[in-house]
Design a protein around this motif. Structure first.
Motif, PDB file in Angstrom:
ATOM      1  N   GLU A  81       0.858  -1.174   0.058  1.00 18.01           N
ATOM      2  CA  GLU A  81       0.098   0.127  -0.048  1.00 18.01           C
ATOM      3  C   GLU A  81       1.017   1.122  -0.044  1.00 18.01           C
ATOM      4  OE1 GLU A  81      -2.142  -3.062   2.901  1.00 18.01           O
ATOM      5  OE2 GLU A  81       0.100  -2.200   2.504  1.00 18.01           O
ATOM      6  N   LYS A 103      -5.893   9.399  -2.025  1.00 21.71           N
ATOM      7  CA  LYS A 103      -6.141   8.376  -2.848  1.00 21.71           C
ATOM      8  C   LYS A 103      -5.225   7.292  -2.259  1.00 21.71           C
ATOM      9  CE  LYS A 103      -6.977   6.453  -7.607  1.00 21.71           C
ATOM     10  NZ  LYS A 103      -7.163   6.874  -8.980  1.00 21.71           N
ATOM     11  N   SER A 153      -3.247   3.568  -2.822  1.00 18.17           N
ATOM     12  CA  SER A 153      -2.957   2.534  -3.874  1.00 18.17           C
ATOM     13  C   SER A 153      -2.176   1.301  -3.257  1.00 18.17           C
ATOM     14  CB  SER A 153      -1.985   3.246  -4.936  1.00 18.17           C
ATOM     15  OG  SER A 153      -2.294   4.095  -5.504  1.00 18.17           O
ATOM     16  N   CYS A 154      -2.565   0.200  -3.837  1.00 20.40           N
ATOM     17  CA  CYS A 154      -2.192  -1.088  -3.475  1.00 20.40           C
ATOM     18  C   CYS A 154      -1.536  -1.856  -4.718  1.00 20.40           C
ATOM     19  CB  CYS A 154      -3.232  -2.103  -2.812  1.00 20.40           C
ATOM     20  SG  CYS A 154      -2.541  -3.565  -2.424  1.00 20.40           S
ATOM     21  N   ARG A 168     -10.127  -0.522  -9.486  1.00 17.75           N
ATOM     22  CA  ARG A 168      -8.746  -1.502  -9.658  1.00 17.75           C
ATOM     23  C   ARG A 168      -8.386  -1.181 -11.257  1.00 17.75           C
ATOM     24  NH1 ARG A 168     -10.370  -7.234  -8.264  1.00 17.75           N
ATOM     25  NH2 ARG A 168      -8.386  -7.668  -9.319  1.00 17.75           N
ATOM     26  N   THR A 202      -3.150  -3.261  -9.930  1.00 15.17           N
ATOM     27  CA  THR A 202      -2.990  -2.185  -8.793  1.00 15.17           C
ATOM     28  C   THR A 202      -4.813  -1.926  -8.194  1.00 15.17           C
ATOM     29  OG1 THR A 202      -1.104  -1.152  -9.587  1.00 15.17           O
ATOM     30  CG2 THR A 202      -2.441   0.072  -7.955  1.00 15.17           C
ATOM     31  N   TYR A 228      -7.198   0.571  -5.893  1.00 12.86           N
ATOM     32  CA  TYR A 228      -7.088   2.014  -5.486  1.00 12.86           C
ATOM     33  C   TYR A 228      -8.330   2.136  -4.220  1.00 12.86           C
ATOM     34  CZ  TYR A 228      -4.362   2.722  -9.706  1.00 12.86           C
ATOM     35  OH  TYR A 228      -3.404   2.503 -10.429  1.00 12.86           O
TER      36      TYR A 228
END
Lengths: 114, 106
Positions: free
Chosen positions: A6, A19, A21-22, A72, A78, A80
């Motif tokens: 993350e 925001k 992200s991953c 995504r 990724t 989100y």
């Protein structure tokens, strides 16, 4: 090896946006539903949102409906979480997890404060 | 929303002792999941589908239950088992977690 990383957390003022992200690796991302789970400081785990493997379906807990958006990008592997109209009670560590929750990221801390 | 009530909230056990944590659901659920979270770390899946051991989890851990009553058992407590344990259901939306049981080593 499955990895979920993350990013995007930090300090943000109430009412503002953030925001998360991953970035996923080590598995076929577009085969799995993904989710966000949060944990307020010294508190328990709380499910936030889930998105289906293809992005066609999304689910949210009531307290974030209309404010948070899970999405995504399967081409980028990724996940989100767009968080709008942030409140102090949204302060927490946010984890991304592969459904069913066998794999979790390390978490990113979001602090909502003026 | 299904509320999961864990007991005890906090407990301590000596090495070798048997530990049981209970999770009561406000309505019937078809399965229960259990997670272990050590201080400063992400949760780790221990048990899925009520009684199946997740990969790499020692077999001193076991899960059981049905309907509204589920339990996690550690057959012989080890120092490394000191952690907070959470139950979780997704038989019904929204997915919910229990409030956690903190297990300490004596």
């Amino acid at each position: 090896e499955v990895q979920l990383v993350e990013s995007g957390g930090g300090l943000v003022q109430p009412g503002r946006s953030m925001k998360l992200s991953c970035a996923a690796s080590g598995f076929t991302f577009n085969n799995y539903d993904m989710a966000w789970v949060c944990q307020a400081p010294k508190k328990g785990l709380e499910w936030v949102a889930t998105i289906s493997y293809d992005g066609s379906s999304t689910y949210y807990r009531d307290s974030v409906k209309g404010r948070f958006t899970i999405s995504r990008d399967n081409a980028k592997s990724t996940l989100y979480l767009q968080m709008d109209s942030l409140r102090s009670e949204d302060t927490a560590t946010y984890y991304c997890a592969r459904v069913p929750f066998a794999y979790w990221g390390q978490g990113t801390l979001v602090t909502v404060s003026s | 929303e299904i509320v999961l009530t864990q007991s005890p909230t906090t407990t301590a056990a000596s090495p070798g002792e048997k530990v049981t944590i209970t999770c009561l659901a406000s309505s019937s659920v078809s399965n229960m999941y259990w997670y272990q979270q050590k201080s400063g770390a992400s949760p780790k899946l221990l048990i899925y589908s009520t009684s199946s051991l997740a990969s790499g989890v020692p077999d001193r851990f076991s899960g059981s239950g049905s309907g509204t009553s589920y339990s996690l058992t550690i057959n012989t407590m080890e120092a490394e088992d000191a952690a907070t344990y959470y139950c979780q259901q997704w038989s019904s939306n929204p997915l919910t977690f229990g409030s956690g049981t903190k297990l300490e080593i004596k």
